[in-house]
Scaffold this active site. Sequence first.
Site, PDB file in Angstrom:
ATOM      1  N   GLY A 218       0.792  -0.817  -0.395  1.00 15.58           N
ATOM      2  CA  GLY A 218      -0.511   0.066  -0.298  1.00 15.58           C
ATOM      3  C   GLY A 218       0.876   1.446  -0.088  1.00 15.58           C
ATOM      4  N   GLY A 261       5.065  -4.615  -4.729  1.00 16.00           N
ATOM      5  CA  GLY A 261       5.622  -3.643  -5.783  1.00 16.00           C
ATOM      6  C   GLY A 261       5.604  -2.588  -6.405  1.00 16.00           C
ATOM      7  CE1 TYR A 302      -6.603  -0.293 -11.612  1.00 18.03           C
ATOM      8  CE2 TYR A 302      -4.778  -0.060 -12.186  1.00 18.03           C
ATOM      9  CZ  TYR A 302      -5.560  -1.033 -12.186  1.00 18.03           C
ATOM     10  OH  TYR A 302      -5.297  -2.167 -11.925  1.00 18.03           O
ATOM     11  CB  CYS A 328      -9.116   0.553 -34.108  1.00 16.66           C
ATOM     12  SG  CYS A 328      -8.446   0.604 -35.458  1.00 16.66           S
ATOM     13  CE1 TYR A 356       0.603  -4.839  -9.650  1.00 16.31           C
ATOM     14  CE2 TYR A 356       1.561  -2.539  -8.500  1.00 16.31           C
ATOM     15  CZ  TYR A 356       0.492  -3.964  -8.688  1.00 16.31           C
ATOM     16  OH  TYR A 356       1.748  -4.409  -7.512  1.00 16.31           O
TER      17      TYR A 356
END
Length: 408
Positions: A218, A261, A302, A328, A356
């Site tokens: 986090g 991460g 996001y 497209c 990510y």
Amino acid sequence: MTNTQLLKIAKDFGSPVYVYNSEIISQQYKRLTSAFKSVKKVKINYAVKALSNISILKLMKSLGAGLDTVSIQEVQLGLAAGFKAEHIIFTPNGVSLEEIEQAAILGCQINIDNLSILEQFGTKHPDIPVCIRINPHVMAGGNTNISVGHIDSKFGISIHQIPHILRIVENTNMNINGIHMHTGSDILDIDVFIYASEILFETAKNFKNLEFIDFGSGFKVPYKPGDIETNIEEFGEKLSTRFNEFCKEYGKELTLAFEPGKFLVSEAGLFLAKVNVVKQTTSTVFAQIDSGFNHLIRPMLYGSQHEIENISNPKGRERFYSVVGYICETDTFANNRRISEINEGDILAFKNAGAYCYSMASNYNSRYRPAEVLWHNGEAHLIRKRETFDDIINNQIKIDLKPKKEKA
Ligand SMILES: *Cc1c(COP(=O)(O)O)cnc(C)c1O
């Protein structure tokens, strides 16, 4: 890395290309471990899903990290990178009992996040120690897509179900050796996180054989100017103090574990793409790059903001652009963004492209996934080739369909 070095990478390896700076990954790792230096036993398990290239995993190993994995394939990648199974924690959500058993048989630390599997696993393998993932119902972040601690989350076993966990543990005689939470992607407020940790400490008292407490991740990194960044030093001091107090109370020196991460790899990554077309419309100027959400989907998925720099013309006059892709489908990377003047053929660098980004890339529009380059000790190393047409067609099966015969 200088713009000249980056432009050379785009020229040598082609575009689009992901570039990761190993130095930044090492720095972030050291920042995190030194923030918790007052705790005797600390374990950083890198969340493989953020960036899963095997050379990145090897770099993590050389730093002393373990791995946090969410699929048996990530476990296999970790083993292929040279990690011992005991340094891999398996924290999946919603996977089958069979997959969890596979990871357990390989020797990974199992982390279970639902009562059904806990009961089945405990019944079959009472001798294999298990960590349990708790949902403390604390909203750590702002965006509901990436906050996983709240009441409706599919992650973790609710703290209100502790009596049920205890009943399963008693009935199966299984051994709980760790407890875990991962409340969401962003720690915006350290005190909120500490509050969630208190819930975890309270929960921990129910289990007598703990070896570790895993606080998930986090850690927030800045994506744009003015973004809040988790103050890792202040956070480390506060949580370390509480953790050491808790260990005294518990009567045992436990390991404090994290599984970051984004914090380790986000800022280490750049995505380089070439401008194919500069297109003026009645309302804006589009810069269309040789990529799309097939290579970098975070802005569309996001709404995340990746800073964009025109490294071919960094000192040019700034103008407003909409940076879009060649897919497209609407694939807007940036709207109305101030960037130094763009010409066709320029290379744009997208920041915070370590986490990510490649790991979410796809072959949409039958495009190749890009190459990945690791910048290490002043040299560029290719760590993943760009795909080729073989990668697109290899698993496809061409069958000859005869037209249906019309009845006479
Ligand atoms: C994705 C994930 C992480 C890593 O989260 P970051 O925000 O990238 O640090 C850690 N733990 C679990 C269980 C995860 O699913």
